[in-house]
Design a protein around this motif. Structure first.
Motif, PDB file in Angstrom:
ATOM      1  N   THR A  86       0.828  -1.204   0.000  1.00 59.98           N
ATOM      2  CA  THR A  86       0.000   0.000   0.000  1.00 59.98           C
ATOM      3  C   THR A  86       0.864   1.255   0.000  1.00 59.98           C
ATOM      4  O   THR A  86       0.620   2.201  -0.754  1.00 59.98           O
ATOM      5  CB  THR A  86      -0.898   0.017   1.251  1.00 59.98           C
ATOM      6  OG1 THR A  86      -1.566  -1.231   1.353  1.00 59.98           O
ATOM      7  CG2 THR A  86      -1.897   1.144   1.170  1.00 59.98           C
ATOM      8  N   LEU A  87       1.850   1.221   0.844  1.00 60.56           N
ATOM      9  CA  LEU A  87       2.745   2.378   0.975  1.00 60.56           C
ATOM     10  C   LEU A  87       3.447   2.670  -0.339  1.00 60.56           C
ATOM     11  O   LEU A  87       3.480   3.816  -0.819  1.00 60.56           O
ATOM     12  CB  LEU A  87       3.781   2.057   2.050  1.00 60.56           C
ATOM     13  CG  LEU A  87       3.824   2.844   3.357  1.00 60.56           C
ATOM     14  CD1 LEU A  87       2.529   3.558   3.653  1.00 60.56           C
ATOM     15  CD2 LEU A  87       4.206   1.931   4.504  1.00 60.56           C
ATOM     16  N   LEU A  88       3.980   1.637  -0.946  1.00 62.61           N
ATOM     17  CA  LEU A  88       4.771   1.854  -2.157  1.00 62.61           C
ATOM     18  C   LEU A  88       3.895   2.159  -3.366  1.00 62.61           C
ATOM     19  O   LEU A  88       4.341   2.826  -4.306  1.00 62.61           O
ATOM     20  CB  LEU A  88       5.642   0.621  -2.439  1.00 62.61           C
ATOM     21  CG  LEU A  88       6.725   0.373  -1.380  1.00 62.61           C
ATOM     22  CD1 LEU A  88       7.516  -0.881  -1.708  1.00 62.61           C
ATOM     23  CD2 LEU A  88       7.665   1.568  -1.269  1.00 62.61           C
ATOM     24  N   ALA A  89       2.661   1.696  -3.303  1.00 58.61           N
ATOM     25  CA  ALA A  89       1.764   1.942  -4.442  1.00 58.61           C
ATOM     26  C   ALA A  89       1.467   3.429  -4.597  1.00 58.61           C
ATOM     27  O   ALA A  89       1.238   3.921  -5.695  1.00 58.61           O
ATOM     28  CB  ALA A  89       0.467   1.162  -4.268  1.00 58.61           C
ATOM     29  N   ASP A  90       1.448   4.132  -3.492  1.00 60.53           N
ATOM     30  CA  ASP A  90       1.153   5.564  -3.579  1.00 60.53           C
ATOM     31  C   ASP A  90       2.182   6.316  -2.734  1.00 60.53           C
ATOM     32  O   ASP A  90       1.846   7.034  -1.809  1.00 60.53           O
ATOM     33  CB  ASP A  90      -0.277   5.828  -3.076  1.00 60.53           C
ATOM     34  CG  ASP A  90      -0.680   7.283  -3.247  1.00 60.53           C
ATOM     35  OD1 ASP A  90      -0.056   7.973  -4.069  1.00 60.53           O
ATOM     36  OD2 ASP A  90      -1.608   7.729  -2.553  1.00 60.53           O
ATOM     37  N   TYR A  91       3.405   6.083  -3.099  1.00 60.07           N
ATOM     38  CA  TYR A  91       4.514   6.630  -2.324  1.00 60.07           C
ATOM     39  C   TYR A  91       4.763   8.066  -2.751  1.00 60.07           C
ATOM     40  O   TYR A  91       4.762   8.347  -3.935  1.00 60.07           O
ATOM     41  CB  TYR A  91       5.759   5.782  -2.592  1.00 60.07           C
ATOM     42  CG  TYR A  91       6.953   6.136  -1.741  1.00 60.07           C
ATOM     43  CD1 TYR A  91       7.112   5.576  -0.485  1.00 60.07           C
ATOM     44  CD2 TYR A  91       7.895   7.028  -2.208  1.00 60.07           C
ATOM     45  CE1 TYR A  91       8.207   5.902   0.297  1.00 60.07           C
ATOM     46  CE2 TYR A  91       8.990   7.367  -1.429  1.00 60.07           C
ATOM     47  CZ  TYR A  91       9.141   6.796  -0.183  1.00 60.07           C
ATOM     48  OH  TYR A  91      10.218   7.119   0.592  1.00 60.07           O
ATOM     49  N   PRO A  92       5.021   8.960  -1.832  1.00 58.55           N
ATOM     50  CA  PRO A  92       4.991   8.777  -0.388  1.00 58.55           C
ATOM     51  C   PRO A  92       3.673   9.205   0.236  1.00 58.55           C
ATOM     52  O   PRO A  92       3.584   9.291   1.453  1.00 58.55           O
ATOM     53  CB  PRO A  92       6.081   9.745   0.058  1.00 58.55           C
ATOM     54  CG  PRO A  92       5.996  10.862  -0.919  1.00 58.55           C
ATOM     55  CD  PRO A  92       5.451  10.297  -2.197  1.00 58.55           C
ATOM     56  N   PHE A  93       2.676   9.477  -0.607  1.00 57.55           N
ATOM     57  CA  PHE A  93       1.474  10.111  -0.064  1.00 57.55           C
ATOM     58  C   PHE A  93       0.666   9.221   0.857  1.00 57.55           C
ATOM     59  O   PHE A  93       0.090   9.689   1.833  1.00 57.55           O
ATOM     60  CB  PHE A  93       0.623  10.665  -1.198  1.00 57.55           C
ATOM     61  CG  PHE A  93       1.362  11.702  -1.980  1.00 57.55           C
ATOM     62  CD1 PHE A  93       1.534  12.973  -1.467  1.00 57.55           C
ATOM     63  CD2 PHE A  93       1.941  11.393  -3.198  1.00 57.55           C
ATOM     64  CE1 PHE A  93       2.252  13.930  -2.161  1.00 57.55           C
ATOM     65  CE2 PHE A  93       2.666  12.345  -3.893  1.00 57.55           C
ATOM     66  CZ  PHE A  93       2.827  13.610  -3.374  1.00 57.55           C
ATOM     67  N   ALA A  94       0.643   7.912   0.539  1.00 58.92           N
ATOM     68  CA  ALA A  94      -0.114   7.015   1.405  1.00 58.92           C
ATOM     69  C   ALA A  94       0.353   7.147   2.850  1.00 58.92           C
ATOM     70  O   ALA A  94      -0.450   7.114   3.777  1.00 58.92           O
ATOM     71  CB  ALA A  94       0.047   5.578   0.926  1.00 58.92           C
ATOM     72  N   GLY A  95       1.615   7.343   3.031  1.00 60.87           N
ATOM     73  CA  GLY A  95       2.168   7.410   4.378  1.00 60.87           C
ATOM     74  C   GLY A  95       1.882   8.708   5.102  1.00 60.87           C
ATOM     75  O   GLY A  95       2.210   8.861   6.272  1.00 60.87           O
ATOM     76  N   LEU A  96       1.264   9.636   4.396  1.00 57.14           N
ATOM     77  CA  LEU A  96       1.012  10.926   5.017  1.00 57.14           C
ATOM     78  C   LEU A  96      -0.344  10.993   5.727  1.00 57.14           C
ATOM     79  O   LEU A  96      -0.635  11.954   6.427  1.00 57.14           O
ATOM     80  CB  LEU A  96       1.104  12.024   3.952  1.00 57.14           C
ATOM     81  CG  LEU A  96       2.431  12.780   3.862  1.00 57.14           C
ATOM     82  CD1 LEU A  96       3.614  11.938   4.268  1.00 57.14           C
ATOM     83  CD2 LEU A  96       2.643  13.334   2.470  1.00 57.14           C
ATOM     84  N   ALA A  97      -1.143   9.989   5.550  1.00 57.91           N
ATOM     85  CA  ALA A  97      -2.430   9.954   6.257  1.00 57.91           C
ATOM     86  C   ALA A  97      -2.187   9.586   7.725  1.00 57.91           C
ATOM     87  O   ALA A  97      -1.074   9.233   8.102  1.00 57.91           O
ATOM     88  CB  ALA A  97      -3.339   8.934   5.603  1.00 57.91           C
ATOM     89  N   SER A  98      -3.225   9.659   8.533  1.00 61.26           N
ATOM     90  CA  SER A  98      -3.063   9.240   9.924  1.00 61.26           C
ATOM     91  C   SER A  98      -2.931   7.727   9.952  1.00 61.26           C
ATOM     92  O   SER A  98      -3.301   7.036   9.003  1.00 61.26           O
ATOM     93  CB  SER A  98      -4.276   9.668  10.744  1.00 61.26           C
ATOM     94  OG  SER A  98      -5.334   8.775  10.529  1.00 61.26           O
ATOM     95  N   ILE A  99      -2.422   7.251  11.050  1.00 57.50           N
ATOM     96  CA  ILE A  99      -2.174   5.819  11.144  1.00 57.50           C
ATOM     97  C   ILE A  99      -3.483   5.035  10.988  1.00 57.50           C
ATOM     98  O   ILE A  99      -3.510   3.931  10.434  1.00 57.50           O
ATOM     99  CB  ILE A  99      -1.461   5.506  12.483  1.00 57.50           C
ATOM    100  CG1 ILE A  99      -0.666   4.204  12.372  1.00 57.50           C
ATOM    101  CG2 ILE A  99      -2.430   5.452  13.627  1.00 57.50           C
ATOM    102  CD1 ILE A  99       0.217   3.960  13.571  1.00 57.50           C
TER     103      ILE A  99
END
Lengths: 282, 282
Positions: A24-37
């Motif tokens: 998931t993280l790499l599919a939309d890197y780096p934006f996926a990781g910017l959401a809340s946990i």
DNA sequence: GAGTTTATGAAAAATATTTTTCAGTCAAGA
DNA sequence: TCTTGACTGAAAAATATTTTTCATAAACTC
């Protein structure tokens, strides 16, 4: 290390949900990781604790650190407009052209960072005849400040350029009244003495401070009522002041245009006094 | 709507700390806004509540929504940086942007008008340690000249800025030797006394004159061995010196880069002498 | 210069976010 | 089938973050 690399490095040793997460993280890197946990958990169909563990596993201190790193990468990687631009005209090269292209781009950035309303407001402040204007800059940036005071002086009365030497500063401070403007230019390698001047002028005298500075914001910022942020990184050894000069010129030109009648008269009167001396040379 | 636009829209109706905040935000857009409200508060020297209120004022539901929007924009922009950039430009017009665009155009012109060979030649001349360098500019353009001498002085010894007052000129003339460089900056409303200085320096002393001037060519031109033509018409009331400054900066940067070892040592030595005094203020 | 309005940040309260604990689940091997 | 050990998420706890409240200070008005 890049977060992406960390993920790749840890990939061999991941559990099922961690792999889901990584994908998931790499599919939309780096934006996926910017959401809340939580949101990321929902998106990756994984619980928040798993994410927490995952982040620890790739060697980061916590989810916040993880996000900070992602943002830093993003900022880093953000192709600067300069690069984009240069690719555009790849052809013409040459040191000078290259340098100029960068400076021009920084000027654009300056234009974007200063809102129209702010620009107008500052012009208006500097035009009001009741306020006296005091101008000073740092060691190098005083050249910009001089440019301002020089041209401002053609458009109005009551413009003073404060000299370098701190000894005479009190004299100028005494002359200031509440509501007068102290226009300061201070770029990095900020000068402590200017900050002291700002403090005194604003606290004791009640002067309004307009500050032109770079994005790291000079310590004067906390006393300033208007801040003109101007980019100065040229991507070379030294900073470029071209954007600062351009903004300054835009200010004084606008002011002169708005007060054209007075300006014209002043220039005329001034020339009459100056010309006879101009050729005076030993 | 873009967050940036929201800020601009609300700009006319902002308090002092809100303006500070806006400046901070725009100066490092959009990254400044991605920090926590506390960190941003620290950076902008403004309290967290003020930020909260600010965010509400620009019509967003809260800091979190604000950040989500910024991230969305970032993601958006990432798709096609060039396009987004262009689109941005087209919209925002305004006096400042307009002025800057003209200045940038003039800078391009300057870059094209100076050949690479000439640029290199002048850098080399200014780098040769055996030649002393004397620098002077006109009433206004001395700003540019000061910039040159200031930075040149960091890269080499034997740099002298000739003061305005004609009375001390002979002193400098006496110090000049054949082959020394006299770098002059002279834009329209040429000063007769500078021409006289040029004449004397070249005829009597045998100094080499490098002249930065506009396209009408100052009367100094006939004594100059190198001429750097720089356009100054801004299409407004007053001339723009931004191109001249950019060219000057390109020169000094190139020279400093070429003589980096010496420059670094000089700066270091210089700082050692300067720092203890820096805080010296009454 | 007194009175009013407005803007501001400290502290408290509210909220959101992240991490930890812990019990349940599942798979693999005896 | 039972045991073991690793993985997982619900819930609780711990943290961090944001917003509200409120007293104070500053600015403006008459």
């Amino acid at each position: 290390m890049q977060v992406r690399k960390r993920i790749e490095a840890a990939a061999s040793d991941m559990t099922a949900s961690e792999r889901k997460l990584a994908a998931t993280l790499l599919a939309d890197y780096p934006f996926a990781g910017l959401a809340s946990i939580q949101d990321l958990g929902r998106k990756a169909e994984v619980s928040a604790p798993s994410i927490s563990r995952f982040v620890a596993k790739i060697g980061l201190g916590g989810y916040q650190e993880f996000q900070r790193d992602l943002i830093a990468e993003l900022k880093e990687g953000q192709q600067s407009p300069v690069e984009v631009h240069r690719a555009d005209r790849a052809v013409n090269g040459g040191y000078l052209n290259d340098f100029i292209a960068r400076a021009a781009d920084q000027m654009q950035v300056a234009g974007d960072a200063i809102t129209q309303a702010q620009f107008d407001r500052i012009c208006r402040l500097l035009s009001e005849p009741k306020r006296k204007i005091f101008v000073i800059g740092g060691r190098i940036s005083d050249t910009i400040a001089k440019h301002l005071s020089f041209h401002l002086r053609q458009a109005r009365t009551g413009v003073f350029h404060i000299p370098d030497s701190t000894e005479v500063w009190p004299e100028y401070l005494l002359r200031m009244k509440q509501g007068d403007i102290l226009f300061m230019v201070d770029f990095r390698r900020y000068q402590a003495n200017l900050a002291v001047l700002a403090e005194t002028a604003s606290a004791t005298v009640g002067a309004r401070i307009i500050l032109m500075t770079d994005r790291w914001l000079s310590p004067i910022a906390k006393h300033a009522s208007e801040i003109l942020p101007v980019p100065i990184e040229s991507g070379t050894l030294w900073d470029t002041y071209s954007p600062a000069l351009a903004v300054t010129e835009a200010l004084v030109t606008r002011i002169a245009e708005d007060n054209w009648d007075e300006t014209r008269d002043r220039i005329k009167a001034w020339d009459a006094l100056r010309l006879p001396q101009q050729d005076m040379i030993k």
